[in-house]
Motif scaffolding. Structure first.
Motif, PDB file in Angstrom:
ATOM      1  N   LEU A  87       5.352 -60.870 -17.784  1.00 52.49           N
ATOM      2  CA  LEU A  87       4.193 -60.088 -17.336  1.00 52.49           C
ATOM      3  C   LEU A  87       4.750 -58.749 -16.867  1.00 52.49           C
ATOM      4  CD1 LEU A  87       1.092 -60.223 -16.546  1.00 52.49           C
ATOM      5  CD2 LEU A  87       1.912 -60.720 -14.258  1.00 52.49           C
ATOM      6  N   THR A 126       5.418 -60.846 -24.196  1.00 51.18           N
ATOM      7  CA  THR A 126       4.411 -61.579 -23.417  1.00 51.18           C
ATOM      8  C   THR A 126       4.062 -62.914 -24.067  1.00 51.18           C
ATOM      9  OG1 THR A 126       2.672 -60.334 -24.546  1.00 51.18           O
ATOM     10  CG2 THR A 126       3.367 -59.515 -22.407  1.00 51.18           C
ATOM     11  N   ASN A 170      -0.417 -57.690 -21.761  1.00 50.52           N
ATOM     12  CA  ASN A 170      -0.377 -58.862 -20.869  1.00 50.52           C
ATOM     13  C   ASN A 170      -1.436 -59.910 -21.219  1.00 50.52           C
ATOM     14  OD1 ASN A 170       1.817 -58.073 -19.260  1.00 50.52           O
ATOM     15  ND2 ASN A 170       0.523 -56.810 -17.950  1.00 50.52           N
TER      16      ASN A 170
END
Length: 287
Positions: free
Chosen positions: A196, A190, A138
């Motif tokens: 996410l 990502t 992330n």
């Protein structure tokens, strides 16, 4: 002038690791001490080799001033030996010598044996792994504005496989092979697609089990977001195996990722999705 080391293979490998934790200046200075300045070394690596070659007694070298307490503490921790933080240097030296004479270091441990010094709990490993993995992945989502962490093929076995099944509108299935390809495809989720992935690390969202051959399976469910919208849910299974050449760290052997978009869910609860895999299905993957 050459001299054969009186150290065992295990001791030599252990010292190489300890010395690599030291600064270059300290290693060069220790080399002067150990050889009485009789040997001139050109490089840091040469200094480490010379120190080991000129050491006949492991305890003597561990007790030297420049081999400070914290270095030995760090070395033991990396070998999976947990010592009380307030241990004194002589206690750490004693434990290191015991470790080396028992031959249970990373060099001598079979590839897939799980460290037995502490009761091994696959679920604890699974939770720690998921926290690490999703935070790392992330961090490359530009909309989060976080510093990017060191994602890359180094976290995967060279022959890793990724099976990606996506149900969002239409169904799409893709397979990727090799550390470079798998690493890039996951990163694209990502980095390019701005997704996410938020894992559910509560009991209903994660399962883990270990096979007798050293493979650990971690299955996790979670939600997928883009900006403030929740797009759907995912289920991901990781196969993890230790790498004996890299401090016995866990590396990813395969990944199965199933993504379901909101339209494919038909109004299912999306707050904290539960895993649909049961232990029997995971057990089959272990074989």
């Amino acid at each position: 002038m050459s001299k054969m080391s009186g150290l065992s293979e295990t001791e030599r490998a252990g010292f190489a690791k300890i010395l690599k934790l030291m600064s270059e200046d300290h290693v060069l200075s220790l080399c002067d001490t150990v050889t009485n300045k009789m040997i001139v070394v050109e490089t840091y690596t040469e200094a480490i080799e010379t120190i080991i070659a000129f050491t006949n007694n492991a305890e003597e070298l561990l007790k030297r001033k420049k081999v400070v307490r914290d270095l030995i503490f760090k070395y033991l921790a990396k070998e999976g030996v947990v010592m009380p933080p307030n241990s004194e240097k002589h206690q750490l030296v004693k434990r290191t010598l015991e470790l080396w004479s028992s031959g249970k270091t990373d060099e001598t441990r079979p590839t897939t044996e799980v460290k037995a010094e502490v009761a091994f709990d696959p679920l604890v490993l699974g939770q720690q792994f998921c926290q690490w993995f999703f935070q790392l992945l992330n961090s490359h989502n530009p909309s989060l504005g976080q510093p990017c962490q060191d994602w890359g093929p180094q976290h995967f076995w060279p022959d890793v496989k990724l099976h990606l099944l996506s149900r969002a509108g239409s169904e799409q299935m893709d397979d990727f092979l090799g550390a470079e390809m798998v690493s890039l495809r996951l990163l694209a989720l990502t980095k390019e697609e701005h997704l996410l992935l938020s894992p559910n690390l509560q009991p209903q969202g994660i399962r883990a089990l270990a096979s007798p051959h050293g493979l650990v399976l971690v299955a996790v469910a979670g939600t997928i977001h883009r900006d403030k919208a929740c797009l759907g849910i995912f289920e991901q299974i990781f196969g993890l195996i230790r790498s004996p050449l890299e401090n016995n760290s866990w590396k990813i052997k395969f990944v199965n990722l199933k993504i379901k978009g909101q339209d494919a869910l038909g109004g299912t609860e999306m707050v904290a999705p539960a895993l649909s895999y049961n232990s029997t299905e995971l057990q089959l993957l272990c074989n």
